[in-house]
Enzyme design. Structure first.
Site, PDB file in Angstrom:
ATOM      1  N   ASP A 287     -14.597  -3.650  17.454  1.00  0.00           N
ATOM      2  CA  ASP A 287     -13.908  -3.227  16.238  1.00  0.00           C
ATOM      3  C   ASP A 287     -12.785  -4.224  15.967  1.00  0.00           C
ATOM      4  O   ASP A 287     -11.849  -4.346  16.767  1.00  0.00           O
ATOM      5  CB  ASP A 287     -13.352  -1.815  16.429  1.00  0.00           C
ATOM      6  CG  ASP A 287     -12.649  -1.268  15.196  1.00  0.00           C
ATOM      7  OD1 ASP A 287     -12.377  -2.044  14.261  1.00  0.00           O
ATOM      8  OD2 ASP A 287     -12.365  -0.049  15.176  1.00  0.00           O
TER       9      ASP A 287
ATOM     10  N   ASP B 231     -14.062 -10.168   5.473  1.00  0.00           N
ATOM     11  CA  ASP B 231     -14.946  -9.570   4.459  1.00  0.00           C
ATOM     12  C   ASP B 231     -15.020  -8.085   4.811  1.00  0.00           C
ATOM     13  O   ASP B 231     -15.867  -7.651   5.576  1.00  0.00           O
ATOM     14  CB  ASP B 231     -16.328 -10.234   4.522  1.00  0.00           C
ATOM     15  CG  ASP B 231     -17.263  -9.742   3.429  1.00  0.00           C
ATOM     16  OD1 ASP B 231     -16.846  -8.894   2.621  1.00  0.00           O
ATOM     17  OD2 ASP B 231     -18.429 -10.187   3.392  1.00  0.00           O
TER      18      ASP B 231
ATOM     19  N   CYS C  13     -16.979  -7.033  -1.482  1.00  0.00           N
ATOM     20  CA  CYS C  13     -18.013  -7.081  -2.529  1.00  0.00           C
ATOM     21  C   CYS C  13     -17.840  -5.854  -3.426  1.00  0.00           C
ATOM     22  O   CYS C  13     -18.754  -5.058  -3.609  1.00  0.00           O
ATOM     23  CB  CYS C  13     -19.411  -7.175  -1.944  1.00  0.00           C
ATOM     24  SG  CYS C  13     -19.827  -5.912  -0.734  1.00  0.00           S
TER      25      CYS C  13
END
Length: 446
Positions: free
Chosen positions: A311, A330, A383
């Site tokens: 993580d 990201d 995104c």
């Protein structure tokens, strides 16, 4: 009209599988998982039909409400909505509407749990064929029917992109093309394009390293793919590694770079293609199975990264204490910028997901920022087209971190198809997904 006649599988069998997959998506299962359960011989045709049905599901549900006073049980409703989504617009229907209706009824007759509903489905769909124009007109003012997105999603876009929300929705309802990134460390884009042309694969240049195929192909059929000379990656996603590394250090200098949420490894591979052999890339992902995908991608391009299953926010469990010159974050997000490729996302997401994911993004930024060298960079990207996961997140971070400076970067890129690109003059040129980019520089301590 599209032609799916290349398949030898009866259409009713495909519609049967599409309805089952749609029913699963409505229960909260991802489209990818629903399609994984479809037999491989059926899957290509079923995916094409399912994606088209998902892109027209708002219209289909509005039409179904006109035809049936009460929603049927989940599976017959999914079959009815599938047929309506595919048949309501004859110009874009994959088959003649009469054929779709006949085969949908055949699918019901050949499904044990649907056989009792076959007459009901037949009656609804025959009425639809008789009264199509009137029924479509009756649904034209329904916001779900017009835009094929949940109402909360539309309202968010109106708030976040008041000048462009309609263009975003129009682009979302177009199928995305197949875009590849050229590994310019191994071949020039022009040379690979010529090679593709010689093999009958026509393409258009996009961005700095991208080629958009005029028609999608299996990766095994694309010259250069197996050799690592190109990789499937949307044009907007290709900006990540380019932005992070541009003018960061003199040519030839070894850099230490972290890809913090790396799977399946497209951006990791791009970083390695742009960096010299003496640089080190650490690729993290929380899912061990997805880490395997990263390793496979590195093997294909012939480069290596240090891949760790962990993580990213729990830095004590994986960080070795050495600072990074650059970090690519990201972050997990709603995926609201890539619904052209994943049309199930718009129906799976709930508005409450935005705040939950924004909290995860905020924590990742907080935990990873101390790992950046003074003078180094962190590229935050998602995104997503929602401001809460983009501009608002970056602005708040800079306000609360006096040693962070926002460098020129792309901000919100809106999803764009060839059909909508003329309207979006301040967007990236070409065909691409929606993304957000904020490049943060860590100021040296005085």
């Amino acid at each position: 009209m599209n032609d799916h006649t290349h398949t030898s599988v009866p259409l009713w069998q495909q519609l049967q599988a599409v309805a089952q997959a749609l029913a699963q998506v409505r229960r909260g299962v991802s489209g990818t998982a629903a399609l994984d359960a479809v037999p491989s011989a059926l899957r290509p045709g079923v995916q094409a039909l399912l994606f088209q049905a998902l892109r027209q599901l708002g219209r289909a549900q509005a039409l179904r409400a006109q035809l049936a006073s009460r929603a049927p049980a989940p599976l017959p409703d999914a079959l009815l909505c599938t047929a309506l989504a595919l048949a309501w617009d004859p110009e874009n229907a994959p088959y003649e509407p009469h054929t779709l209706v006949n085969q949908a009824v055949e699918a019901a007759k050949n499904t044990r749990s649907l056989a009792m509903q076959a007459n009901f489905l037949n009656a609804c769909l025959r009425r639809f064929l008789r009264e199509r124009d009137a029924l479509v007109k009756a649904t034209d003012n329904d916001v779900h029917a017009k835009w094929n997105h949940p109402e909360w999603w539309i309202k968010r876009l109106q708030k976040d992109h008041p000048d462009h929300w309609q263009d975003i929705l129009r682009a979302n309802n177009q199928a995305a093309p197949m875009t590849l990134r050229v590994n310019t460390a191994g071949i020039s884009r022009d040379a690979l394009k010529i090679d593709w042309d010689n093999h009958g694969l026509t393409s258009q240049a996009v961005g700095q390293q991208g080629l958009v195929l005029d028609q999608a192909h299996g990766v095994r059929d694309i010259p250069g793919f197996a050799e690592g000379l190109c990789s499937v990656q949307d044009a907007a996603a290709q900006c990540a590694s380019q932005l992070l590394l541009k003018d960061l250090a003199p040519a030839g200098q070894a850099l230490r770079v972290l890809d913090a949420c790396a799977a399946p490894g497209g951006k990791t591979a791009h970083l390695l293609e742009l960096l010299n052999d003496t640089s080190e890339v650490v690729a993290l992902d929380i899912d061990p199975q997805r880490c395997e995908r990263i390793v496979q991608n590195m093997q294909r391009i012939g480069r290596t990264a240090k891949v760790i299953a962990a993580d990213a926010a729990q830095t004590k469990t994986w960080w070795d204490g050495q600072l990074f010159d650059a970090i690519l974050l990201d972050a997990p997000c709603t995926a609201s910028g890539i619904v052209r490729r994943h049309p199930d996302v718009r129906w799976l997401r709930r508005e409450a997901d935005i705040d939950k994911l924004a909290a995860i993004q905020k924590n990742l930024l907080k935990q990873l920022w101390p790992l950046v060298k003074p003078g180094g960079r962190l590229l935050y990207c998602t995104c997503s087209v929602f401001s809460a996961e983009g501009e608002n997140q970056a602005k708040t971070f800079v306000e609360h971190n006096t040693n962070a400076r926002l460098l020129p970067s792309l901000g919100h890129l809106r999803p764009q198809s060839v059909a909508t690109s003329a309207a979006l003059t301040d967007n990236l040129p070409g065909d691409h997904d929606g993304f957000y980019y904020a490049l943060l520089e860590k100021l040296p301590t005085s």
